[in-house]
Write a protein that holds these residues in place. Structure first.
Motif, PDB file in Angstrom:
ATOM      1  N   ALA A  22      -6.378   0.934  14.235  1.00  0.00           N
ATOM      2  CA  ALA A  22      -5.528   1.672  13.300  1.00  0.00           C
ATOM      3  C   ALA A  22      -6.093   1.629  11.885  1.00  0.00           C
ATOM      4  CB  ALA A  22      -4.108   1.100  13.316  1.00  0.00           C
ATOM      5  N   LEU A  23      -6.719   0.525  11.523  1.00  0.00           N
ATOM      6  CA  LEU A  23      -7.346   0.415  10.207  1.00  0.00           C
ATOM      7  C   LEU A  23      -8.524   1.378  10.089  1.00  0.00           C
ATOM      8  CD1 LEU A  23      -7.342  -3.485   9.819  1.00  0.00           C
ATOM      9  CD2 LEU A  23      -5.852  -1.848   8.631  1.00  0.00           C
ATOM     10  N   ARG A  24      -9.278   1.515  11.165  1.00  0.00           N
ATOM     11  CA  ARG A  24     -10.414   2.436  11.155  1.00  0.00           C
ATOM     12  C   ARG A  24      -9.941   3.883  11.064  1.00  0.00           C
ATOM     13  NH1 ARG A  24     -12.288  -1.614  14.872  1.00  0.00           N
ATOM     14  NH2 ARG A  24     -11.583  -0.443  16.703  1.00  0.00           N
ATOM     15  N   LEU A  25      -8.871   4.188  11.777  1.00  0.00           N
ATOM     16  CA  LEU A  25      -8.319   5.545  11.695  1.00  0.00           C
ATOM     17  C   LEU A  25      -7.822   5.835  10.281  1.00  0.00           C
ATOM     18  CD1 LEU A  25      -6.343   5.654  15.070  1.00  0.00           C
ATOM     19  CD2 LEU A  25      -8.458   6.862  14.539  1.00  0.00           C
ATOM     20  N   ALA A  72       1.679   1.867  15.171  1.00  0.00           N
ATOM     21  CA  ALA A  72       2.903   2.099  15.941  1.00  0.00           C
ATOM     22  C   ALA A  72       2.775   3.313  16.863  1.00  0.00           C
ATOM     23  CB  ALA A  72       4.089   2.272  15.010  1.00  0.00           C
ATOM     24  N   LEU A  73       1.992   4.303  16.448  1.00  0.00           N
ATOM     25  CA  LEU A  73       1.822   5.508  17.257  1.00  0.00           C
ATOM     26  C   LEU A  73       1.078   5.246  18.564  1.00  0.00           C
ATOM     27  CD1 LEU A  73       0.888   8.102  14.476  1.00  0.00           C
ATOM     28  CD2 LEU A  73       3.027   8.001  15.770  1.00  0.00           C
ATOM     29  N   MET A 102       0.855  -1.197   0.000  1.00  0.00           N
ATOM     30  CA  MET A 102       0.000   0.000   0.000  1.00  0.00           C
ATOM     31  C   MET A 102       0.885   1.239   0.000  1.00  0.00           C
ATOM     32  SD  MET A 102      -2.772   1.207   2.870  1.00  0.00           S
ATOM     33  CE  MET A 102      -3.757  -0.249   2.588  1.00  0.00           C
ATOM     34  N   THR A 103       0.574   2.203  -0.848  1.00  0.00           N
ATOM     35  CA  THR A 103       1.355   3.424  -0.930  1.00  0.00           C
ATOM     36  C   THR A 103       0.512   4.585  -0.449  1.00  0.00           C
ATOM     37  OG1 THR A 103       2.594   2.590  -2.818  1.00  0.00           O
ATOM     38  CG2 THR A 103       2.625   4.953  -2.452  1.00  0.00           C
ATOM     39  N   VAL A 131      -0.782  10.895   4.782  1.00  0.00           N
ATOM     40  CA  VAL A 131      -1.666   9.765   5.039  1.00  0.00           C
ATOM     41  C   VAL A 131      -0.801   8.593   5.482  1.00  0.00           C
ATOM     42  CG1 VAL A 131      -3.411   8.187   4.139  1.00  0.00           C
ATOM     43  CG2 VAL A 131      -3.328  10.548   3.313  1.00  0.00           C
ATOM     44  N   PRO A 132      -0.603   8.436   6.782  1.00  0.00           N
ATOM     45  CA  PRO A 132       0.239   7.335   7.272  1.00  0.00           C
ATOM     46  C   PRO A 132      -0.411   5.994   6.980  1.00  0.00           C
ATOM     47  CG  PRO A 132      -0.907   8.396   9.086  1.00  0.00           C
ATOM     48  CD  PRO A 132      -1.169   9.238   7.874  1.00  0.00           C
ATOM     49  N   THR A 133       0.393   4.972   6.841  1.00  0.00           N
ATOM     50  CA  THR A 133      -0.129   3.629   6.627  1.00  0.00           C
ATOM     51  C   THR A 133      -0.772   3.116   7.912  1.00  0.00           C
ATOM     52  OG1 THR A 133       1.895   2.532   7.331  1.00  0.00           O
ATOM     53  CG2 THR A 133       1.754   3.178   5.010  1.00  0.00           C
TER      54      THR A 133
END
Length: 217
Positions: free
Chosen positions: A204-207, A15-16, A1-2, A7-9
């Motif tokens: 994290a996926l939802r964010l 990780a945050l 994914m790029t 837009v962080p992965t």
């Protein structure tokens, strides 16, 4: 994914909020923020207030003059030495084990520390911010220092979130601003569709989905 830089992965977002012990915890404020600042002059006080207003506006979260339960639910202390803290009236009532904390901060030569309190739902209820103006921080412009501190209390980040990279970045004209990716995460965390607190890494996926949706809107 790029992803583009702002837009962080999902992995970067995870990780945050993944602490050093491997647990995931993401939380936001559950009430309006009512800050009070100690140890600065009037000019710097205005700078800190502006930082609160800017980050709160980004998050879409209100700022209040007072908290009906606590009076002030953000207390930010600027000191020259950690041993000034025990002299603050009643601070030991707010921070149990204050003397031990001061000893640990002094031994570690730390220059900042944050203590969070949470309500029964796990949302942030209060935050105490301690900043020791050592040689390094004394060279930082007040606007930069204030913005960095407010960004770090707006969300319950991991204890390692900004170990290698600060939440702020510098524009080509020299201005220091909140990193776009960090700002995007803060905005997403405060999306009312999402829960105020999550211990699931899948959050994290939802964010990430909310950040992407915001860019497409």
């Amino acid at each position: 994914m790029t992803d583009t830089p702002d837009v962080p992965t999902p992995e970067e977002i995870e990780a945050l909020f993944t602490r050093a012990d491997g647990t995931f915890l993401c939380a936001r404020w559950g009430r309006p923020i009512a800050p009070v600042v100690f140890g600065v002059d009037d000019a710097t006080l205005g700078t800190v207030k502006a930082a609160f207003e800017a980050v709160a506006e980004l998050a879409g979260h209100p700022i209040a003059e007072t908290d009906p339960e606590l009076g002030a639910n953000v207390m930010m202390f600027f000191v020259r030495a950690w041993d000034e803290l025990p002299a603050v009236p009643n601070l030991d009532r707010l921070i149990p084990g204050l003397d031990d904390l001061v000893a640990r901060l002094s031994a570690a030569e730390a220059n900042q520390y944050r203590v969070f309190r949470f309500d029964e739902d796990g949302a942030i209820r209060a935050c105490f911010v301690f900043v020791r103006m050592d040689e390094a921080l004394s060279d930082v412009p007040a606007e930069t220092l204030a913005l960095g501190q407010v960004a770090q209390l707006m969300v319950l980040w991991s204890d390692t979130a900004f170990t290698d990279r600060a939440p702020l970045g510098q524009l080509s004209d020299g201005r220091v601003v909140l990193r776009p990716d960090v700002g995007a995460v803060i905005r997403a965390v405060y999306d009312p569709v999402l829960p105020v607190v999550s211990t699931e890494p899948a959050h994290a996926l939802r964010l990430h989905a909310r950040i992407t949706a915001g860019r497409l809107a």
